[in-house]
Write a protein that holds these residues in place. Structure first.
Motif, short mmCIF file in Angstrom:
data_model
loop_
_atom_site.label_atom_id
_atom_site.label_comp_id
_atom_site.label_asym_id
_atom_site.label_seq_id
_atom_site.Cartn_x
_atom_site.Cartn_y
_atom_site.Cartn_z
N HIS A 261 0.82 -1.20 0.00
CA HIS A 261 0.00 0.00 0.00
C HIS A 261 0.86 1.26 0.00
CE1 HIS A 261 -3.35 2.57 -0.12
NE2 HIS A 261 -2.62 3.34 0.63
N HIS A 310 -6.84 -2.34 4.57
CA HIS A 310 -8.00 -2.20 3.70
C HIS A 310 -7.96 -3.16 2.51
CE1 HIS A 310 -5.65 1.31 1.70
NE2 HIS A 310 -5.40 0.20 1.06
N HIS A 311 -6.84 -3.89 2.36
CA HIS A 311 -6.81 -4.92 1.33
C HIS A 311 -7.30 -6.26 1.86
CE1 HIS A 311 -4.61 -2.51 -1.64
NE2 HIS A 311 -4.13 -1.92 -0.58
CU LIG Z 1 -4.05 0.07 -0.36
#
Ligand SMILES: [Cu+2]
Lengths: 552, 226
Positions: A261, A310-311
């Motif tokens: 990220h 959030h993945h």
């Molecule tokens: Cu991300």
């Protein structure tokens, strides 16, 4: 109202006799150069090649998706095509794109240094990158890779039949190339600034690279060791992500996204830096809210380390952890929005001209805005259950990565091209290419938002018939996009030989790099170390009036 | 600025001070990178230790605390010899510098030698992860705590080998650089205005030692209290 102030512009510019690119001309003098400008050119050539290869795979994807049935290639081949598209574009184009080419070229000059702090390590970066690149080609020739660019186990460790280990080695080498670039930039910014170049007189491009470098140094090693663990598991037949002995594949996802990220900010912050230079120049106005833009780069780098979960909303991660990650992801939108507002405010009442770099910059703002806002849609846990692994995600990250970073890279390339080569490219062609890229991009990826919304999953070579119209639109858009990209090598190479000499400062820009000859001499400042007395955005209204006189 | 320092300042630096400060900062950043590199392994270690405390305690009991402890002392000693080498380089005592570096190298090899025998005994006890892995509770070198499964124990030994192996790899790279530094020192390369390479290598060597200082208790001493 007089044109006296314009004299320097009217005098025909001439190419300097001796500059960094022609002091020595042997192949060896290029391959083993320690001049940051020459290394930038080496990178420029290499990433362009990989961009073309990655683009070729993208066109294969778009051809397959013209029809609902998987009739152009088998599912296996399709998996390899999109994997190689992702691996090449991310590790071999996007991550080095702006920092290793434009950053390498401009950053030392912008702060008044003769070179980066560690010229040999800079060269090592390029060699590591090339070694990784060669291995990527080996992967290609030996049958490809079908794991997706994310290398998720247990598929990558146990079931994949392709060149996973070599691909991991390639990514590992590219990773360390990126780490060394970041290390070089941070030390250069701290220790090599010219007298008077205070932290708050640094161009925002430099701030953006400083923030990027922090991510490169603290994030990349984590993915490096994680990929090593995958390779060990694959070679050894047993390893720590193996569920058969109690290992946890989700741990891989945490470790992978802990880097990957933040890595998307490695792929966007430098682009924001480019746009922060171009917008004031072509608006003839001081940048609005300098400190806010500088600190928002830092904020993005820091908060970016806290959002990886959030993945994993649908990967058995606890709901409460998901809520925290969701909130933190929303927080990243704040510094991003600050930048967009400040660029807009910079243009407000400015004397805007629409040269090619400015068109790219404007395109960047619009497309990044769409990419960023759809990121919020995905960061909401409930939405993500529907959107996860659909074309909505694909469209979202292409808006940020292509609409954002590739636009910004081309923006910067067209902005600094006269500085790098000493020649102007044909403005009209460049403008047409920029518009084609913008239009083609939107036609390619906007339909994918709708497709994802309707539920079309990513990574399949066939789909239900209802989706065909939108897919055809997307492929047609991609053709226009390809045309826009394809024009650039022609007119840029043409300009190398036939372009008008650019002169020191064709855009009448303010940064230090515009006060040295184009192309610059090997040690950048022919008159010795500069002393900086004003900030890099000291555009004044007088210049603007002189402009309007010149045009009428 | 005296002539002796001007001659060692690279073309792109203004003065000796800028050059040394840059080199030091660069090394610190490299070590920050190293911390994150090992950090991934430590994170994996923590996760699995939380999940499988019995396997971790049992696995730890199988490690040879005497050899591990001996190696810890060896590495700490090598840090002392390295630190004194840096001091000798600063003071221009070239002869002592050479001996300090050689002592550091020898201690490094002692560590690797002992590590080799530790690995070998794990191999003989079928404790190397893979198809031949079998933890034989009846003939184990240490007590069994709780009821860990073969798989969980294998996981412990995976991490044991990867973490200590990664550390040993850093030692081997360090030994290679040391040999190069010894050759340079013998040729009289270093003097008080030119000893940055020694100083920077010292940073690296101490870092590798510190990693071991964390690895030793985490791997060997998990269940040795009370
Ligand atoms: Cu991300």
């Amino acid at each position: 109202m007089s044109s006296i102030t314009l004299t320097p512009d009217i005098a025909p510019a001439v190419m300097p006799k001796s500059h960094y690119a022609n002091v020595r001309t042997t192949v060896m003098s290029w391959l083993f150069t320690v001049d940051h400008k020459r290394i930038a050119i080496l990178y420029l050539i290499s990433i362009t090649v990989f961009f073309a290869v990655g683009g070729l795979f993208a066109s294969l994807i778009r051809i397959e998706l013209l029809t609902p049935k998987g009739d152009f290639m088998t599912g296996d081949t399709y998996n390899k095509v999109f994997t190689l598209h992702g691996v090449i574009m991310i590790f071999f184009f996007l991550i080095p794109s702006v920092p290793a080419t434009l950053g390498n070229f401009a950053l030392p000059i912008m702060i008044g240094a003769k070179d980066l702090a560690f010229p040999k390590i800079n060269l090592l970066s390029w060699w590591l990158y090339m070694l990784g690149g060669v291995l990527a080609v080996v992967v290609l020739l030996r049958g490809g890779l079908e794991t997706g660019w994310t290398f998720y186990p247990p598929y990558s460790t146990t079931f994949a039949t392709s060149q996973v280990t070599i691909a991991i080695l390639a990514a590992f080498l590219a990773g360390f190339s990126s780490i060394f670039t970041g290390l070089n930039f941070i030390v250069t910014v701290h220790k090599m600034r010219a007298p008077g170049m205070t932290w708050f007189r640094m161009p925002l491009f430099v701030w953006a690279h400083y923030a990027t470098s922090i991510i490169q140094i603290l994030g990349t090693p984590v993915v490096a060791i994680t990929l090593v663990l995958v390779a060990i598991e694959r070679v050894w037949g047993v390893g720590i992500f193996n569920p058969q002995i109690g290992g946890d594949p989700i741990l891989f996802q945490h470790l992978f996204w802990f880097y990957s990220h933040p890595a998307v900010y490695v792929m966007i912050l430098p682009g924001m830096g480019v746009v922060s230079e171009v917008i004031p120049c072509f608006s003839r106005k001081r940048i609005f809210g300098y400190e806010f833009i500088a600190f928002s780069s830092m904020a993005i780098a820091i908060i970016g380390f806290l959002v990886w979960g959030h993945h994993l909303y649908v990967s058995t991660q606890s709901t409460y952890a998901g809520m925290v990650f969701s909130l933190l992801t929303f927080l990243v939108a704040v510094p991003s929005a600050i930048k967009v507002f400040n660029w807009t405010a910079t243009m407000y009442k400015g004397e805007i001209t629409f040269e090619a770099p400015m068109i790219y910059a404007l395109g960047f703002i619009g497309l990044f805005l769409v990419g960023g806002l759809t990121g919020l849609v995905l960061a909401s846990m409930a939405n993500d259950i529907h959107f996860h692994d659909t074309y909505f995600v694909v469209a979202h990250f292409h808006y940020v990565m292509v609409g954002g970073m590739v636009m910004a890279y081309m923006c910067g390339l067209h902005f600094w091209w006269p500085k790098m080569t000493g020649r102007m490219y044909p403005g009209l062609l460049a403008t047409i290419a920029a518009i084609l890229v913008f239009v083609g991009f939107n036609f390619t990826f906007f339909p994918q938002f709708i497709l994802g919304f309707l539920g079309m999953p990513r990574r399949y070579h066939s789909y239900v018939e209802e989706f065909q119209i939108l897919n055809i639109m997307s492929t047609m858009g991609a053709s226009v996009l390809g045309l826009g990209y394809g024009m650039q090598p022609f007119y840029l190479l043409w300009s190398l030989f036939k372009g008008e000499p650019a002169g020191d400062n064709p855009w009448r820009a303010k940064g230090l790099e515009w006060q040295v000859p184009s192309p610059p001499p090997t040690f950048n400042f022919p008159d010795g170390r500069p002393v900086v007395i004003e900030d890099p955005y000291a555009y004044t209204i007088d210049v603007k009036e002189a402009d309007s006189v010149a045009q009428h | 600025m005296s002539h002796s320092t001007d001659s060692v300042v690279a073309h792109h630096f203004e003065d000796y001070e800028q050059q040394t400060e840059s080199a030091m900062l660069g090394m610190w950043l490299f070590l920050a990178q190293e911390i994150m590199f090992f950090g991934g392994l430590f994170a994996a270690y923590m996760v699995y230790r939380m999940k499988y405390p019995d396997a971790w305690a049992t696995g730890s009991e199988q490690l040879d605390i005497v050899l591990g402890g001996f190696n810890t002392v060896v590495l700490l000693l090598s840090s002392v010899t390295m630190a004194s080498s840096v001091w000798c380089a600063q003071k221009g005592k070239n002869k002592q510098l050479i001996w300090g570096l050689i002592a550091t190298l020898v201690l490094g090899f002692v560590f690797l030698f002992v590590k080799y025998f530790e690995y070998k005994s794990k191999f003989e006890h079928h404790l190397v992860p893979g198809t031949h892995f079998f933890f034989d509770a009846a003939h184990a070198t240490g007590p069994v705590i709780g009821s860990p499964t073969q798989g969980q124990l294998q996981l412990f030994f995976c991490l044991y080998f990867i973490m200590t192996g990664m550390h040993a790899l850093h030692m081997i790279i360090g030994a290679g650089i040391l040999i190069w530094l010894i050759v340079l020192a013998m040729r009289g390369y270093f003097h008080p205005q030119r000893y940055m390479k020694i100083e920077l290598f010292g940073f690296y060597w101490h870092f590798v030692d510190i990693v071991w200082v964390f690895l030793f208790p985490l791997l060997y001493l998990l269940h040795r209290h009370g």
